[in-house]
Each structure stands twice: as structure tokens, then as C-alpha cells.
Enzyme design. Structure first.
Site, mmCIF file in Angstrom:
data_model
loop_
_atom_site.group_PDB
_atom_site.id
_atom_site.type_symbol
_atom_site.label_atom_id
_atom_site.label_comp_id
_atom_site.label_asym_id
_atom_site.label_seq_id
_atom_site.Cartn_x
_atom_site.Cartn_y
_atom_site.Cartn_z
ATOM 1 N N ASN A 211 46.122 -5.631 -19.009
ATOM 2 C CA ASN A 211 44.885 -5.280 -18.475
ATOM 3 C C ASN A 211 45.306 -3.655 -18.072
ATOM 4 O O ASN A 211 46.413 -3.282 -17.974
ATOM 5 C CB ASN A 211 44.386 -6.211 -17.510
ATOM 6 C CG ASN A 211 45.535 -6.405 -16.360
ATOM 7 O OD1 ASN A 211 45.648 -5.550 -15.459
ATOM 8 N ND2 ASN A 211 45.976 -7.355 -16.271
ATOM 9 N N LYS A 344 42.014 -20.537 -2.275
ATOM 10 C CA LYS A 344 43.244 -20.281 -2.250
ATOM 11 C C LYS A 344 43.965 -20.441 -1.100
ATOM 12 O O LYS A 344 44.712 -19.954 -0.673
ATOM 13 C CB LYS A 344 43.161 -18.772 -2.974
ATOM 14 C CG LYS A 344 42.747 -18.858 -4.458
ATOM 15 C CD LYS A 344 43.189 -17.746 -5.172
ATOM 16 C CE LYS A 344 42.335 -17.604 -6.666
ATOM 17 N NZ LYS A 344 43.183 -16.700 -7.598
HETATM 18 N N1 CTP Z 1 45.966 -14.150 -8.967
HETATM 19 C C1 CTP Z 1 47.211 -14.907 -8.960
HETATM 20 N N2 CTP Z 1 47.747 -15.494 -10.198
HETATM 21 C C2 CTP Z 1 46.823 -15.519 -11.319
HETATM 22 C C3 CTP Z 1 45.422 -14.912 -11.223
HETATM 23 C C4 CTP Z 1 45.125 -14.227 -10.148
HETATM 24 O O1 CTP Z 1 48.170 -14.776 -8.066
HETATM 25 N N3 CTP Z 1 47.078 -16.262 -12.083
HETATM 26 C C5 CTP Z 1 45.521 -13.564 -7.629
HETATM 27 C C6 CTP Z 1 45.222 -12.120 -7.801
HETATM 28 O O2 CTP Z 1 46.361 -11.327 -7.569
HETATM 29 C C7 CTP Z 1 44.309 -11.703 -6.683
HETATM 30 C C8 CTP Z 1 43.391 -13.219 -6.586
HETATM 31 O O3 CTP Z 1 44.205 -14.146 -7.452
HETATM 32 O O4 CTP Z 1 44.835 -11.624 -5.480
HETATM 33 C C9 CTP Z 1 42.077 -13.172 -7.231
HETATM 34 O O5 CTP Z 1 42.181 -12.676 -8.783
HETATM 35 P P1 CTP Z 1 40.927 -12.427 -9.512
HETATM 36 O O6 CTP Z 1 41.461 -12.046 -11.043
HETATM 37 O O7 CTP Z 1 39.721 -11.902 -8.902
HETATM 38 O O8 CTP Z 1 40.431 -13.928 -9.853
HETATM 39 P P2 CTP Z 1 41.213 -15.442 -10.681
HETATM 40 O O9 CTP Z 1 41.752 -16.401 -9.644
HETATM 41 O O10 CTP Z 1 42.001 -14.870 -11.558
HETATM 42 O O11 CTP Z 1 39.638 -15.959 -11.139
HETATM 43 P P3 CTP Z 1 38.691 -15.251 -12.154
HETATM 44 O O12 CTP Z 1 39.479 -14.564 -12.922
HETATM 45 O O13 CTP Z 1 38.029 -16.583 -12.826
HETATM 46 O O14 CTP Z 1 37.437 -14.596 -11.300
#
Ligand code: CTP
Length: 400
Positions: A211, A344
Site C-alpha cells: 500500500n 479493539k
Molecule cells: N491494524 C492492525 N492489524 C491489521 C490491520 C489493522 O494492527 N491486520 C491496525 C492499524 O495499524 C490501525 C487499526 O488497526 O491502527 C485500524 O486499521 P484500519 O486499516 O483503519 O482498519 P481495519 O481494522 O483494517 O478495518 P477495515 O480495513 O475494514 O476498515
């Protein structure tokens, strides 16, 4: 640079074999962003050359090898005003005696008499000399005057014997001096874990799913936490970002699985956890061992879910631990961020705006909103990522 850290450092070097270690000390202060000036005795210059000192410190050396009129040069006194602190390393029995008794007969001892800033000395001499009553009396006098004495250590001495008299290692001297200046910082003694950057999920040996995260936000957060006194472990995905902060321990990872493993390792001790990494939510189920050839008109990739690192850390959160997450939303921003905050088990969440121009991935600026567990919403203007990091850390310190 750590908040409150000395910007201007003077290193005094006297004649002793440990003078060569003072070169490392110069490097350590330079690397920490300090400006360094060196004052050396003539005897010190038997062990290390002016060229080495000037090249490392990037400043002119002041010593007593010039004409005698030089020793009362006002430049030496102006050094005393310029400095935020002074360190004499190695400090010989001779300079310790002069300092304790107010003798000023060369550039270094003259400056030492004039300086009114925090003063550190690292004695280095033979063990019998160190044990001598006069030396001990002089050291006690200096201590009473507020001088900080670092070492000496026990060990092998240049004269071939073993005992107490070895100069402390430059790293220890550096840490003691920096520790003195950071002792009142709000996060002193706290351990922080920060994640930054993207993750790369391999498709085959040459391709990956990644990404656009640049890592800038996570690096800025790690630096601000370290500047406030925290010992930071920065787990980062692939990025071109660098940091010079000596209180940041950088751990490089590539995949979400590696980031999870590193976070599990370092989260146990962490008082503060900030997850700003853009972790891949899915990874190829079975990365191909060889490069995939373009045989067919289309290619199907099976992706499997990665572990949600933040959710896992939130689940295992221990008492006194503070956990902060980020949320990137394109719709129902506040509601979605609030759901993540609770699901979370976070203390607060930082919502990244995708609507504000120049905010988010790859920009130097970010527009964020902080949402607390009690529902309090604090929006911020579009700001430089370092300023955003400061706001987040200030918010954390106010709650912590
Ligand atoms: N995060 C994480 N591990 C993952 C995905 C996300 O620790 N596998 C953490 C990111 O670092 C961030 C938070 O979760 O602090 C939210 O990440 P985000 O991408 O906004 O959301 P997701 O939980 O991945 O949900 P979605 O993509 O469905 O919005």
C-alpha cells in the site's frame, strides 16, 4: 533531539590512553544532534591528534599548544557561556587536583574554573593512583561542589594490571549525561512500541501486495515519544524513512505476519502502544516459490485474512498499558472509528481524514481527529506530521 538535551557540549580531554575513547564520545554527541567543542591538554595531544578531534567535532580544537598568551584568551571564557554542559573524559589525577584546588594554568583548567554549567568527569588512571588519599580527597571536594563523577570502572589497565581506574565506556558516559538532562521528561522510564509504514505480502519472489503508506506518521510519533523521554521500539514495514534518535530501537519487518511477531515480542514490556502501520488485511494464501509466468489471460489469487495485530494486543492489554490505534475511513468516518476503538479495546483512536486534501498517505501533512473512549471528539487542523505527532503524544501524556 531529546527535549531538554544539551545543544552545546564541551569535551575536555587530558593525557591518558583513554583519550582515544573520547573520540567515540565526540561521535555519540554529534550523532545525537549536539554541537561539540573540544578543549585538550598538551599531554592529551600525545595520544590523539588535533586533526582527528577537529574532523570528528567539526569545530576548531582549543588547546594549550599555542603561545602562553593564548591561555587567557577570552575565547576560552566565552566557551563557558556557550556550553550547556562540559565533560572531562578522560580526567587525569592532575586535572582532578587542579579542579579541586582552583588551579588554572592552561586552556582546559582555565575554562573549568570559569564554567558554571553541569560538569561531568570520567576519571581514568592507574588503580594505585586512583586509591591515593589526595585523589580521593579531591574527588570528594568536586562531588561536594556538584560535579558529577562517572566511574571509573574496574578492569584491565593500560599499565598491565587490573583494578579500579579504567575510564567508563563512552556509551555509558553519554547515557549518564543525557539521562541527567532527560530526568524530568514526562515519559522518562516509559517504554513505547510504535508501528509504522506498509506491509508487503509476497505473491511470488518478485511481486507483492502493498500500500502507499510512507511511514512518515509512525516515524514522527516515535521521535516525539523519544524526545519526551520514552524508550521506543519502532517496528516498521518497508520505508525510506530514517531516524537518528538514539532512544529509538528500530526493527525492520516486511510482512504483516512478521510485524505481528515483532509486536508480540515487544508489547509485553510496553507501557504505550501506538499502531500507525498500514497493515495488510489479506495476504496470498500460498506465495508461489518461483516467478509466476503470464500463461493465462487472467490470474486468480487466493487471499487469506491476516491477524489483526491491534485487536490482538488490545485483547491482551494489561493494567497500566495504554493503547492507541489509527483508523482510515472513507465513509461514516466517526461511527466506524468509534466501533474500532471499542472492538479493539483502545484508549483512543486517531481518525485519518481521507476527505481533506494533502492529508494521509505519502503527504507531509495530516488532518486527524482524536476520539476518546468516553466519546470525546477532538478535531485538529491540517498540520505537518511532526506537529500531528506532538498533538497525539500530548493527548496521551494528559491521559496517561
Ligand atoms: N491494524 C492492525 N492489524 C491489521 C490491520 C489493522 O494492527 N491486520 C491496525 C492499524 O495499524 C490501525 C487499526 O488497526 O491502527 C485500524 O486499521 P484500519 O486499516 O483503519 O482498519 P481495519 O481494522 O483494517 O478495518 P477495515 O480495513 O475494514 O476498515
Amino acid at each position: 533531539m531529546t527535549e531538554g538535551a544539551p545543544k552545546h557540549v564541551i569535551i575536555g580531554i587530558t593525557g591518558g590512553i583513554a583519550a582515544y575513547k573520547a573520540m567515540t564520545l565526540i561521535r555519540l554527541f554529534k550523532s545525537a544532534g549536539c554541537e561539540v567543542k573540544v578543549v585538550a591538554t598538551t599531554n592529551a595531544l600525545e595520544f590523539v591528534t588535533p586533526l582527528t578531534i577537529e574532523t570528528l567535532s567539526q569545530n576548531a580544537l582549543y588547546c594549550d599548544t599555542f603561545k602562553r598568551s593564548e591561555q587567557f584568551d577570552v575565547h576560552h571564557i566565552s566557551h563557558a557561556d556557550w556550553a550547556d554542559c562540559m565533560i572531562v573524559a578522560p580526567a587525569s589525577a592532575d586535572i582532578i587536583g587542579k579542579m579541586a584546588n582552583g588551579i588554572a594554568d592552561d586552556a582546559l583548567s582555565t575554562l573549568l574554573l570559569a564554567i558554571k554549567k553541569p560538569l561531568f568527569i570520567a576519571p581514568a588512571m592507574n588503580n594505585k593512583m586512583y586509591a591515593n588519599e589526595a585523589v580521593q580527597r579531591n574527588l570528594a571536594t568536586l562531588q561536594q561542589q556538584g560535579c558529577h563523577i562517572i566511574g571509573p570502572a574496574e578492569g584491565f589497565l593500560a599499565c598491565g594490571t587490573t583494578g579500579k581506574g579504567r575510564m567508563e565506556e563512552p556509551e555509558k558516559i553519554f547515557d549518564d549525561v543525557m539521562g541527567y538532562f532527560s530526568k524530568d521528561l514526562p515519559l522518562k522510564g516509559k517504554r513505547a512500541l510504535v508501528t509504522a509504514g506498509p506491509t508487503y505480502e509476497p505473491i511470488d519472489p518478485v511481486r507483492f501486495i502493498g500500500n502507499h503508506s510512507s511511514g512518515k506518521m509512525g516515524f514522527a510519533l516515535a521521535e516525539v515519544l523519544a524526545d519526551k523521554g520514552a524508550d521506543v521500539t519502532l517496528v516498521t514495514g518497508p520505508t525510506v524513512q530514517t531516524t537518528q534518535q538514539s532512544h529509538i530501537h528500530r526493527v525492520d519487518v516486511t510482512t504483516a505476519a512478521q510485524m505481528y511477531e515483532a509486536c508480540l515480542k515487544y508489547s509485553a514490556d510496553a507501557d504505550i502502544i501506538i499502531m500507525s502501520a498500514a497493515v495488510a488485511d489479506y495476504t496470498p494464501a500460498a506465495p508461489a516459490p518461483e516467478k509466476i509466468k503470464k500463461n493465462d489471460s487472467s490470474l486468480q489469487l487466493e487471499l487469506v485474512k491476516t491477524t489483526d495485530i491491534l485487536a490482538s494486543l488490545g485483547k491482551n492489554k494489561r493494567d497500566g498499558q495504554y493503547i492507541v490505534g489509527f483508523a482510515l475511513e472513507t465513509e461514516n468516518e466517526l461511527a466506524n472509528a468509534q466501533t474500532k476503538l471499542h472492538n479493539k479495546n483502545l484508549d483512543f483512536i486517531v481518525l485519518n481524514s481521507t476527505k481533506t486534501p494533502k492529508s494521509g498517505f505519502n503527504y507531509d501533512t495530516n488532518q486527524v481527529t482524536i476520539i476518546d473512549r468516553d466519546g470525546k471528539i477532538t478535531p485538529f487542523d491540517l498540520q505537518d506530521k511532526h506537529k500531528v505527532a506532538q498533538n497525539i503524544v500530548d493527548h496521551l501524556i494528559a491521559k496517561f
